[in-house]
Each structure stands twice: as C-alpha cells, then as structure tokens.
Design a protein around this motif. Sequence first.
Motif, PDB file in Angstrom:
ATOM      1  N   ALA A 105      -1.415  -5.260   9.462  1.00 47.34           N
ATOM      2  CA  ALA A 105      -1.460  -3.811   9.588  1.00 47.34           C
ATOM      3  C   ALA A 105      -0.050  -3.262   9.388  1.00 47.34           C
ATOM      4  CB  ALA A 105      -2.000  -3.408  10.964  1.00 47.34           C
ATOM      5  N   ARG A 106       0.040  -1.946   9.245  1.00 43.40           N
ATOM      6  CA  ARG A 106       1.355  -1.299   9.115  1.00 43.40           C
ATOM      7  C   ARG A 106       1.459  -0.140  10.077  1.00 43.40           C
ATOM      8  NH1 ARG A 106       2.620   2.527   4.137  1.00 43.40           N
ATOM      9  NH2 ARG A 106       1.721   4.002   5.624  1.00 43.40           N
ATOM     10  N   ARG A 107       2.592  -0.078  10.782  1.00 44.85           N
ATOM     11  CA  ARG A 107       2.837   1.044  11.678  1.00 44.85           C
ATOM     12  C   ARG A 107       3.546   2.171  10.935  1.00 44.85           C
ATOM     13  NH1 ARG A 107       4.440  -2.005  17.371  1.00 44.85           N
ATOM     14  NH2 ARG A 107       2.303  -2.668  17.855  1.00 44.85           N
ATOM     15  N   PRO A 108       3.416   3.406  11.421  1.00 45.86           N
ATOM     16  CA  PRO A 108       4.034   4.531  10.725  1.00 45.86           C
ATOM     17  C   PRO A 108       5.559   4.388  10.643  1.00 45.86           C
ATOM     18  CG  PRO A 108       2.430   5.307  12.340  1.00 45.86           C
ATOM     19  CD  PRO A 108       2.607   3.838  12.581  1.00 45.86           C
ATOM     20  N   ASN A 146       0.830  -1.203   0.000  1.00 46.99           N
ATOM     21  CA  ASN A 146       0.000   0.000   0.000  1.00 46.99           C
ATOM     22  C   ASN A 146       0.870   1.260   0.000  1.00 46.99           C
ATOM     23  OD1 ASN A 146      -1.807   2.153   0.753  1.00 46.99           O
ATOM     24  ND2 ASN A 146      -3.220   0.601   1.493  1.00 46.99           N
ATOM     25  N   GLU A 147       0.619   2.138  -0.959  1.00 47.67           N
ATOM     26  CA  GLU A 147       1.427   3.336  -1.130  1.00 47.67           C
ATOM     27  C   GLU A 147       0.928   4.528  -0.305  1.00 47.67           C
ATOM     28  OE1 GLU A 147       1.590   3.998  -5.338  1.00 47.67           O
ATOM     29  OE2 GLU A 147       2.692   2.151  -5.729  1.00 47.67           O
ATOM     30  N   ALA A 148       0.194   4.251   0.752  1.00 44.90           N
ATOM     31  CA  ALA A 148      -0.250   5.316   1.652  1.00 44.90           C
ATOM     32  C   ALA A 148       0.968   6.046   2.209  1.00 44.90           C
ATOM     33  CB  ALA A 148      -1.060   4.724   2.797  1.00 44.90           C
ATOM     34  N   PRO A 149       0.798   7.328   2.569  1.00 42.01           N
ATOM     35  CA  PRO A 149       1.926   8.076   3.141  1.00 42.01           C
ATOM     36  C   PRO A 149       2.597   7.278   4.256  1.00 42.01           C
ATOM     37  CG  PRO A 149       0.058   9.522   2.803  1.00 42.01           C
ATOM     38  CD  PRO A 149      -0.419   8.134   2.497  1.00 42.01           C
ATOM     39  N   PRO A 150       3.914   7.177   4.225  1.00 39.87           N
ATOM     40  CA  PRO A 150       4.618   6.302   5.182  1.00 39.87           C
ATOM     41  C   PRO A 150       4.465   6.711   6.633  1.00 39.87           C
ATOM     42  CG  PRO A 150       6.177   7.638   3.915  1.00 39.87           C
ATOM     43  CD  PRO A 150       4.847   7.821   3.274  1.00 39.87           C
ATOM     44  N   ASP A 151       4.096   7.973   6.893  1.00 42.87           N
ATOM     45  CA  ASP A 151       3.958   8.403   8.280  1.00 42.87           C
ATOM     46  C   ASP A 151       2.591   8.054   8.861  1.00 42.87           C
ATOM     47  OD1 ASP A 151       2.570  10.167   6.669  1.00 42.87           O
ATOM     48  OD2 ASP A 151       3.048  11.934   7.875  1.00 42.87           O
ATOM     49  N   GLN A 152       1.723   7.422   8.054  1.00 42.65           N
ATOM     50  CA  GLN A 152       0.413   7.003   8.539  1.00 42.65           C
ATOM     51  C   GLN A 152       0.418   5.511   8.852  1.00 42.65           C
ATOM     52  OE1 GLN A 152      -2.958   8.087   6.165  1.00 42.65           O
ATOM     53  NE2 GLN A 152      -2.122  10.077   5.581  1.00 42.65           N
ATOM     54  N   ASP A 153      -0.435   5.133   9.807  1.00 36.35           N
ATOM     55  CA  ASP A 153      -0.599   3.702  10.046  1.00 36.35           C
ATOM     56  C   ASP A 153      -1.701   3.173   9.141  1.00 36.35           C
ATOM     57  OD1 ASP A 153      -3.049   3.122  12.505  1.00 36.35           O
ATOM     58  OD2 ASP A 153      -2.657   5.068  11.594  1.00 36.35           O
ATOM     59  N   PRO A 189      14.628   4.973   4.594  1.00 35.64           N
ATOM     60  CA  PRO A 189      13.633   4.537   3.619  1.00 35.64           C
ATOM     61  C   PRO A 189      12.973   3.223   4.053  1.00 35.64           C
ATOM     62  CG  PRO A 189      15.796   3.848   2.899  1.00 35.64           C
ATOM     63  CD  PRO A 189      15.996   4.604   4.191  1.00 35.64           C
ATOM     64  N   ARG A 190      12.017   2.775   3.281  1.00 36.20           N
ATOM     65  CA  ARG A 190      11.365   1.482   3.475  1.00 36.20           C
ATOM     66  C   ARG A 190      10.732   1.099   2.150  1.00 36.20           C
ATOM     67  NH1 ARG A 190       6.099  -0.659   4.290  1.00 36.20           N
ATOM     68  NH2 ARG A 190       5.846  -2.168   5.996  1.00 36.20           N
ATOM     69  N   ARG A 191      10.932  -0.154   1.728  1.00 31.98           N
ATOM     70  CA  ARG A 191      10.254  -0.634   0.521  1.00 31.98           C
ATOM     71  C   ARG A 191       9.874  -2.092   0.743  1.00 31.98           C
ATOM     72  NH1 ARG A 191       9.297   0.446  -4.988  1.00 31.98           N
ATOM     73  NH2 ARG A 191       9.646  -1.280  -6.421  1.00 31.98           N
ATOM     74  N   VAL A 192       8.577  -2.307   0.845  1.00 29.36           N
ATOM     75  CA  VAL A 192       8.026  -3.651   1.003  1.00 29.36           C
ATOM     76  C   VAL A 192       7.124  -3.926  -0.185  1.00 29.36           C
ATOM     77  CG1 VAL A 192       6.555  -5.129   2.410  1.00 29.36           C
ATOM     78  CG2 VAL A 192       8.184  -3.608   3.522  1.00 29.36           C
ATOM     79  N   GLU A 216     -10.316  11.611  -8.147  1.00 31.12           N
ATOM     80  CA  GLU A 216      -8.912  11.456  -8.507  1.00 31.12           C
ATOM     81  C   GLU A 216      -8.167  10.773  -7.363  1.00 31.12           C
ATOM     82  OE1 GLU A 216      -8.103  12.139 -11.509  1.00 31.12           O
ATOM     83  OE2 GLU A 216      -9.941  13.258 -12.028  1.00 31.12           O
ATOM     84  N   TYR A 217      -7.023  10.225  -7.684  1.00 37.13           N
ATOM     85  CA  TYR A 217      -6.172   9.560  -6.694  1.00 37.13           C
ATOM     86  C   TYR A 217      -5.789  10.524  -5.573  1.00 37.13           C
ATOM     87  CZ  TYR A 217      -1.782   7.719  -4.756  1.00 37.13           C
ATOM     88  OH  TYR A 217      -0.777   7.311  -3.919  1.00 37.13           O
ATOM     89  N   ASP A 218      -5.904  10.085  -4.340  1.00 40.92           N
ATOM     90  CA  ASP A 218      -5.545  10.888  -3.172  1.00 40.92           C
ATOM     91  C   ASP A 218      -4.331  10.265  -2.484  1.00 40.92           C
ATOM     92  OD1 ASP A 218      -5.320  12.369  -0.891  1.00 40.92           O
ATOM     93  OD2 ASP A 218      -7.251  11.802  -0.029  1.00 40.92           O
ATOM     94  N   PRO A 219      -3.137  10.801  -2.730  1.00 39.84           N
ATOM     95  CA  PRO A 219      -1.921  10.204  -2.153  1.00 39.84           C
ATOM     96  C   PRO A 219      -1.827  10.358  -0.649  1.00 39.84           C
ATOM     97  CG  PRO A 219      -1.395  12.278  -3.233  1.00 39.84           C
ATOM     98  CD  PRO A 219      -2.836  11.986  -3.547  1.00 39.84           C
ATOM     99  N   SER A 220      -2.724  11.127  -0.035  1.00 38.35           N
ATOM    100  CA  SER A 220      -2.650  11.346   1.413  1.00 38.35           C
ATOM    101  C   SER A 220      -3.421  10.299   2.201  1.00 38.35           C
ATOM    102  CB  SER A 220      -3.208  12.731   1.755  1.00 38.35           C
ATOM    103  OG  SER A 220      -4.615  12.789   1.533  1.00 38.35           O
TER     104      SER A 220
END
Length: 327
Positions: free
Chosen positions: A310-313, A108-115, A318-321, A183-187
């Motif tokens: 789930a994913r933690r912030p 999931n390409e959600a902002p990395p600072d979000q859980d 960097p991080r790439r999964v 439209e796509y919302d990257p946030s």
Amino acid sequence: MAGESFFHEVVGLLPQQNYHDGVLFPIVLSPNPKIAKAVQLTEAIKTNRAWLDSLLHQSGAVLFRGFHVSSASDFNDVVESSGYEDFSYGVGGAGSRTKVVGRVYTANEAPPDQDIPFHNEMSHAPVFPSKLFFFCEVEPGSGGETCIAPSHVIYEKMKEKHPNFVIEMEEKGLISTRVLGDEYDPSSPIGRSWKETFMTDNKTVAEERAANLGMKLEWVEGGVRVMIGPKPGFKYDELRKRKVWFNGVAGRIKDKLNDDPSKGAMFGDGKPLPDDVSSDCRKILDEECFTLQWRKGDVLLLDNLAVQHARRPLIMPPRRVLASFCK
C-alpha cells in the motif's frame, strides 16, 4: 568473491517483524563493509540468485539499502540481473503508469496526497506478476511511505476475527467491481480509462479482452462498470503450503463514477459483505504491516503472492518511486 559475502544483513535498525522461525520481515541487505571495493548490486544479485531466492521464499520481502542505484537505468539493470522474466503491465492493469525505460514503469500515478489501499498486484486478473521490484529514485520529504504486509498472516488474523466470513468467502468466492471512465482520471488511484485498460477504443474489442480476463463489462454513462468474478478471495501458496489473503476487500476507493466504494466487493452470489469486514481487515493490515520510510537508492523486492502493499499519502514532496514486474 563467494556467495552471500557480498551482502551484510541489517538487523535491529528498522522495525522489522518476526513472524516465524526467526525470519525477519522484511529482510534488509546492505553492502558487506568487509569488502574493500564498492559492491555493485547487479553483480551481487547475479552471484547470489539462489541464496536471494531462498531469502525471498522465507520472508516474502527483501530490501536492498545502501547500494549505488541512482537512476531508472540503474534500476533496470538491477531487475535484469535478477534473471526473472519480464511481466508486461498491459491489458487489465488498474493503476495508471508510464513506461520509463526497459522494464521500468512509474509506480501508481494517483494523486500523491491520496493513499493507495493494500492489495496484491493484479489480484483481480487470471495472470498476475509473481514478483515486484520497487526503487526510490527521489526520496520523499515526508510521508509517501510504502507499507507491506504478509498475506498469510492477514489470512490467519481474518479467520480468527471473522471465521464465518472466511468460510463463506471460500465457498462462494468474491465478485469485485470498479468503474472505468471514458477518459483518464488523474484524481483516482485507479484512474486508467477503459480504453487504456483494454488498449482499444472499440467497445466490442474491449468486451472480448475483458472476457479473456474473466471480466464482464456493463456500459454506463461516462464509462463502464467492470465486474470480476466470482473468484476465490484467497490463494493456496504451493511453495510455502499455506493459504494467503489475496483480494481487495480492504480497498475503499471513491471516485467520480463510483461513489459507493462499499460495493467494490461482494460474495459470489451477489450478497453484500458484512459491514465490519472491510474496516476490520484494514485495521489488521495496519497492525501487521511494515512501514518503509524510503531512502534514495532503496530497492525493494516483493513476492506478490506472499505480500500485500500500500502507499500512504505524501505530506511533503517530492517523491519518485519506480516499479518493475516479473513473471
């Protein structure tokens, strides 16, 4: 080389859980140190498919650590070696992903600072992947852990904590809603637009495709409200003969178009859920989960029916999964 001699089961180095009959969650496998030559994960999986299936059946989660898997292409080879049929992440998927190579997508390409809240992949859809692979291509600096929790344990704990809610949920089912933008919302963790979600820019075609997935669309300013259900909030795991938690009750995602995440789930008759159900579910998930601190080269195999993730912030990039989905 025979069977599971390719692998060494790692016990005690990670804070694994033990839920029943001495089976660890997750099971952690590394290359057998007694083998002189380097163990290739693809070869080990091909040789041990039946044994690995039995481990996955017992635990629901298997972590492969210490093998030489360094790229998306390597990961694709690992997925192919499993023999599991491809599940294309297409119409109806909520997460924003990009295809990388073969059967491999970005996570999931959600902002990395979000859980990203606990969920079973595509639990809202009539057809969902049975197994998930994840691969750590770039090890996080800090944070960005993936958390996994056994769905049957969550069901039992919620039944203990909220017996009346579980009874009502089983009788009425659940309706879930989310709002998709034009439209796509990257946030947002569910930032796919309705055009991406239903793979069309034609509203009539989108409605037809949504209906095929058991979804109803209500067009609103800036996007569409998607209503799913009523659907059961649990599944009966036929293989393991037990009920499992299979819903998004714990999820609370606030975005530009959906500023009241408490309305994300309700009973099948439209009645709101009790105020404390979502928060208590999140607490139970946090208490029962295993938190995976990713290392480069890790490959995680999950049974999507048996395990929520789930994913933690991410604290320090960097991080790439990467991810892959199987029927």
